[in-house]
Design a protein around this motif. Structure first.
Motif, short mmCIF file in Angstrom:
data_model
loop_
_atom_site.label_atom_id
_atom_site.label_comp_id
_atom_site.label_asym_id
_atom_site.label_seq_id
_atom_site.Cartn_x
_atom_site.Cartn_y
_atom_site.Cartn_z
N THR A 125 26.63 28.29 60.93
CA THR A 125 27.88 29.02 61.96
C THR A 125 27.40 30.15 61.90
O THR A 125 27.66 31.44 62.44
CB THR A 125 29.11 28.27 61.30
N ALA B 65 32.78 28.65 63.86
CA ALA B 65 33.64 28.56 62.63
C ALA B 65 35.01 28.70 62.74
O ALA B 65 35.74 29.49 62.66
CB ALA B 65 33.55 29.76 61.65
N LYS C 234 35.29 25.78 59.24
CA LYS C 234 35.41 26.82 58.28
C LYS C 234 36.06 26.43 56.82
O LYS C 234 35.15 27.57 56.36
CB LYS C 234 36.33 28.16 58.48
N ASP D 278 33.66 27.66 53.33
CA ASP D 278 34.26 28.07 51.93
C ASP D 278 34.56 27.33 51.00
O ASP D 278 34.10 27.98 49.88
CB ASP D 278 35.73 28.63 53.01
#
Ligand SMILES: N[C@@H](CCC(=O)N[C@@H](CS)C(=O)NCC(=O)O)C(=O)O
Length: 211
Positions: free
Chosen positions: A170, A177, A182, A186
């Motif tokens: 990404t 993303a 995403k 994270d």
């Protein structure tokens, strides 16, 4: 061979071996680093080519065993430390999917990413090992939708590979993303092992005279 044999990781900061380092941290495995300076081309010198003739990291030495290829190394070291709880054992219903997603990375995802990065026309779907990029990414995102981790509720060693790889891809703009990618990266990047590896790599880069 005894699990207690020392593990040496041949490592260069900010490369695929950083993912292997994160896995060793997740497993709380004892290891020593053999650091290579890629800026000075150490990985292409005879001393390292005698370890891995491909001139690539990661590689590990565990006792008499020399293992190269990040996927093989991941499966190998995760099996050495079942007590860490991130390795689906043989007989566990997750073992097959676990191996599938390790190999999907090397057999489908990475070749697709390299073709995209190199702006290469991959060729006919029937001839290309990953078929086509859209199907590869669609298959991956359908799996990630099962979340929070690749195999569902349980964080496993294969998430170290995918968390690391998707973070890089990404950031290179090769993968968008968007959800579910995403939130997955994270979650991965919030793990303490990621911060530890970032610090180790930053210190190594500094020692090597880099940023
Ligand atoms: N097939 C290898 C690829 C490893 C690889 O490409 N490593 C890069 C670093 S990310 C490398 O060592 N490059 C050094 C070079 O080719 O000179 C694996 O899956 O582990």
């Amino acid at each position: 061979m005894s699990v207690m044999q020392p593990i040496t990781l041949f490592h260069s900061p900010h490369t695929r071996s950083s993912g292997t380092l994160a896995l060793l941290e997740e497993l709380q495995a004892p290891y020593t680093l053999h650091v290579l300076n890629m800026k000075s081309g150490e990985q292409r010198q005879p001393a390292y080519l005698a370890v891995n003739p491909m001139g690539k990291v990661p590689a590990i030495r565990h006792g008499d065993a020399l293992v190269t290829e990040q996927v093989a190394i991941g499966i190998y070291v995760a099996d050495l430390f079942p007590e860490a709880g991130i390795t689906p054992a043989i007989g566990d219903p997750l073992r097959g999917p676990y191996l599938r997603w390790y190999v999907f990375y090397a057999a489908c995802f990475e070749p697709a990413m390299v073709d995209k990065a190199m702006k290469r026309e991959p060729g006919a779907v029937g001839m290309v090992p990953y078929g086509d990029l859209a199907t590869t990414l669609g298959t991956l995102t359908a799996q990630l939708d099962k979340g929070p981790w690749l195999l569902g509720d349980r964080f496993t060693a294969v998430d170290v590979l995918w968390g690391t790889a998707l973070t890089w891809m990404t950031s290179f703009g090769l993968v968008e993303a968007v959800a579910p990618i995403k939130p997955y990266i994270d979650r991965w990047n919030a793990r303490p092992s990621v911060a530890r590896v970032a610090q180790i790599d930053a210190d190594l880069l500094k020692a090597q005279g880099g940023a």
